[in-house]
Design a protein around this motif. Structure first.
Motif, mmCIF file in Angstrom:
data_model
loop_
_atom_site.group_PDB
_atom_site.id
_atom_site.type_symbol
_atom_site.label_atom_id
_atom_site.label_comp_id
_atom_site.label_asym_id
_atom_site.label_seq_id
_atom_site.Cartn_x
_atom_site.Cartn_y
_atom_site.Cartn_z
ATOM 1 N N ALA A 156 1.022 -1.382 0.117
ATOM 2 C CA ALA A 156 -0.065 0.104 -0.024
ATOM 3 C C ALA A 156 0.777 1.401 0.080
ATOM 4 C CB ALA A 156 -0.860 0.064 1.136
ATOM 5 N N LEU A 157 0.431 2.193 -0.957
ATOM 6 C CA LEU A 157 1.160 3.495 -0.721
ATOM 7 C C LEU A 157 0.262 4.505 -0.233
ATOM 8 C CD1 LEU A 157 3.393 5.355 -2.028
ATOM 9 C CD2 LEU A 157 1.688 5.928 -3.804
ATOM 10 N N LEU A 158 0.740 5.026 0.977
ATOM 11 C CA LEU A 158 -0.002 5.953 2.099
ATOM 12 C C LEU A 158 0.355 7.445 1.744
ATOM 13 C CD1 LEU A 158 0.046 3.794 5.261
ATOM 14 C CD2 LEU A 158 -1.589 3.650 3.589
ATOM 15 N N GLY A 159 -0.618 8.096 2.020
ATOM 16 C CA GLY A 159 -0.176 9.649 2.188
ATOM 17 C C GLY A 159 -0.612 9.907 3.798
ATOM 18 N N THR A 160 0.086 10.774 4.274
ATOM 19 C CA THR A 160 -0.117 11.405 5.544
ATOM 20 C C THR A 160 0.462 12.872 5.486
ATOM 21 O OG1 THR A 160 0.238 10.878 7.690
ATOM 22 C CG2 THR A 160 2.329 10.870 6.567
ATOM 23 N N GLY A 161 0.152 13.669 6.905
ATOM 24 C CA GLY A 161 0.771 14.965 6.985
ATOM 25 C C GLY A 161 1.089 15.254 8.382
ATOM 26 N N PHE A 162 1.753 16.372 8.565
ATOM 27 C CA PHE A 162 2.489 16.739 9.768
ATOM 28 C C PHE A 162 1.696 18.006 10.113
ATOM 29 C CE2 PHE A 162 5.452 14.081 7.571
ATOM 30 C CZ PHE A 162 5.355 12.766 8.625
ATOM 31 N N GLY A 163 1.612 18.265 11.625
ATOM 32 C CA GLY A 163 1.024 19.394 11.911
ATOM 33 C C GLY A 163 2.306 20.554 12.175
ATOM 34 N N TYR A 164 1.813 21.795 12.603
ATOM 35 C CA TYR A 164 2.858 22.767 12.673
ATOM 36 C C TYR A 164 3.543 23.221 13.829
ATOM 37 C CZ TYR A 164 2.061 23.471 7.664
ATOM 38 O OH TYR A 164 2.151 23.216 6.559
ATOM 39 N N TYR A 208 -3.561 9.062 6.415
ATOM 40 C CA TYR A 208 -4.138 9.239 7.806
ATOM 41 C C TYR A 208 -3.376 10.565 7.976
ATOM 42 C CZ TYR A 208 0.596 7.969 9.396
ATOM 43 O OH TYR A 208 1.759 7.743 9.456
ATOM 44 N N GLU A 209 -4.109 11.219 8.927
ATOM 45 C CA GLU A 209 -3.654 12.455 9.678
ATOM 46 C C GLU A 209 -4.095 12.825 10.905
ATOM 47 O OE1 GLU A 209 -1.797 16.925 8.614
ATOM 48 O OE2 GLU A 209 -2.828 15.673 7.116
ATOM 49 N N ARG A 210 -3.311 13.536 11.938
ATOM 50 C CA ARG A 210 -4.010 13.883 13.031
ATOM 51 C C ARG A 210 -4.180 15.455 12.992
ATOM 52 N NH1 ARG A 210 -5.227 14.215 18.241
ATOM 53 N NH2 ARG A 210 -4.134 15.272 19.482
ATOM 54 N N GLY A 241 -10.694 15.672 13.985
ATOM 55 C CA GLY A 241 -9.453 16.139 14.679
ATOM 56 C C GLY A 241 -8.399 15.293 15.199
ATOM 57 N N GLU A 242 -8.809 14.546 15.972
ATOM 58 C CA GLU A 242 -8.203 13.352 16.658
ATOM 59 C C GLU A 242 -7.530 12.567 15.687
ATOM 60 O OE1 GLU A 242 -9.086 11.266 20.824
ATOM 61 O OE2 GLU A 242 -10.368 10.548 19.477
ATOM 62 N N LEU A 243 -8.156 11.875 14.707
ATOM 63 C CA LEU A 243 -7.529 11.020 13.718
ATOM 64 C C LEU A 243 -8.427 11.067 12.402
ATOM 65 C CD1 LEU A 243 -5.165 9.222 12.821
ATOM 66 C CD2 LEU A 243 -6.454 7.363 13.967
ATOM 67 N N THR A 244 -7.978 11.277 11.323
ATOM 68 C CA THR A 244 -8.690 10.804 9.938
ATOM 69 C C THR A 244 -7.802 9.838 9.254
ATOM 70 O OG1 THR A 244 -9.462 13.157 9.996
ATOM 71 C CG2 THR A 244 -9.362 11.994 8.011
ATOM 72 N N LEU A 245 -8.622 8.893 8.792
ATOM 73 C CA LEU A 245 -8.290 8.020 8.100
ATOM 74 C C LEU A 245 -9.015 7.588 6.908
ATOM 75 C CD1 LEU A 245 -6.424 5.418 7.455
ATOM 76 C CD2 LEU A 245 -7.553 4.102 9.408
ATOM 77 N N ALA A 246 -8.542 7.435 5.622
ATOM 78 C CA ALA A 246 -9.315 7.119 4.547
ATOM 79 C C ALA A 246 -8.572 6.096 3.603
ATOM 80 C CB ALA A 246 -9.737 8.135 3.710
ATOM 81 N N ALA A 247 -9.164 5.125 3.222
ATOM 82 C CA ALA A 247 -8.381 4.002 2.578
ATOM 83 C C ALA A 247 -9.323 3.079 1.974
ATOM 84 C CB ALA A 247 -7.431 3.219 3.639
ATOM 85 N N SER A 248 -8.799 2.341 0.982
ATOM 86 C CA SER A 248 -9.598 1.173 0.183
ATOM 87 C C SER A 248 -9.938 0.200 1.441
ATOM 88 C CB SER A 248 -8.925 0.472 -0.817
ATOM 89 O OG SER A 248 -7.762 -0.059 -0.035
ATOM 90 N N PRO A 249 -11.060 -0.408 1.643
ATOM 91 C CA PRO A 249 -11.460 -1.019 2.705
ATOM 92 C C PRO A 249 -10.364 -2.383 3.260
ATOM 93 C CG PRO A 249 -13.337 -1.150 1.186
ATOM 94 C CD PRO A 249 -11.999 -0.678 0.129
#
Length: 267
Positions: A156-164, A208-210, A241-249
């Protein structure tokens, strides 16, 4: 129950507002673009163009739908009387935009009864506009979107992000370091709205990202779900805002327990 006619009207308004704001941001970006303020930290910026784009969008919404509520990243907040509330991020990926990188977009969602029913994400530098209507599928222009077929987590290729905020970034880096050996790779695009749309379009297996705000995820979450992705947060919870996750099932089912175990939901 919202009618199909109202959903169609909200989509039309959302598409117009996103198109016009996207054109303003693309064509009006000054060479000496200035930082107008900071958000959570000195490196989390607001540009003069964020403010101009939100003013344009709120003006369109006030003209076309004067009874609707509004929540905007740059300060707009009105309750409305119609049962419809717009959730607006006039420039998602502000740091990308500031640096002249192309991964930024305009995110506009309409809620009815607290549920997202329309989502629009315009990515002017890609020449792309994504949209979804609850129950009507997700679309890139006239092409219907579908998330990627099931894949083992290690492919799986995932995306994520980081806060500031420094402490949050440090923990997010620790979580990413534990995830990377378990997957094909990780990408960091810099725009949550576009990352969610990339899941919908099959360009990522998951994301996924918090630390996301309602305006970061409202439109993209709906677009991802309407493309067949599963979205959520901690087990049994919606994306937040606690956690967001989106992905194929299949990826969602494998990844969510790991994010819980690794503490991706806290700083």
């Amino acid at each position: 129950m919202i009618s199909d006619e109202l959903k169609a009207e909200l989509l039309e308004v959302g598409l117009e507002a996103a198109r016009r704001a996207g054109a303003l941001l693309r064509d009006g970006r000054p060479a000496d673009l200035a930082v107008a303020a900071t958000k959570t930290s000195p490196i989390d910026v607001v540009t003069e163009m964020d403010i101009a784009a939100e003013k344009l969008i709120t003006g369109i919404l006030a003209e076309r739908r004067p009874g609707d509520g509004l929540l905007g990243e740059e300060g707009a907040d009105a309750p409305g009387t119609s049962g419809v509330r717009w959730i607006v991020d006039p420039l998602d990926g502000t740091v990308n935009y500031l640096y002249g990188l192309p991964s930024w977009g305009v995110s506009i969602a309409a809620e009815y009864g607290g549920e997202s029913v329309v989502g629009v994400v315009a990515a002017p530098m890609r020449g792309e506009t994504y949209h979804a209507v609850l129950g009507g599928g997700a679309w890139l222009g006239t092409t219907r979107l579908a998330c990627r077929p099931a894949a083992p987590l290690d492919q799986a290729l995932l995306g994520t992000g980081f806060g500031y905020v420094q402490t949050r970034r440090a923990h997010q880096a620790e979580v990413a370091a534990r995830i990377i050996p378990l997957v094909r790779d990780i990408r960091r695009g810099g725009s949550a709205a576009l990352d969610l749309c990339d899941v919908a379009a099959g360009r990522l297996d998951g994301y996924y990202e918090r630390g996301l705000n309602p305006w970061d995820l409202a439109a993209g979450d709906l677009i991802a779900r309407e493309a067949g992705a599963v979205t959520g947060g901690r087990p049994g919870e919606p994306a937040s805002g606690e956690l967001t996750l989106a992905a194929s099932p299949a990826v969602f089912a494998s990844l969510q327990p790991l994010l819980e175990e690794f503490g991706a939901w806290h700083d």
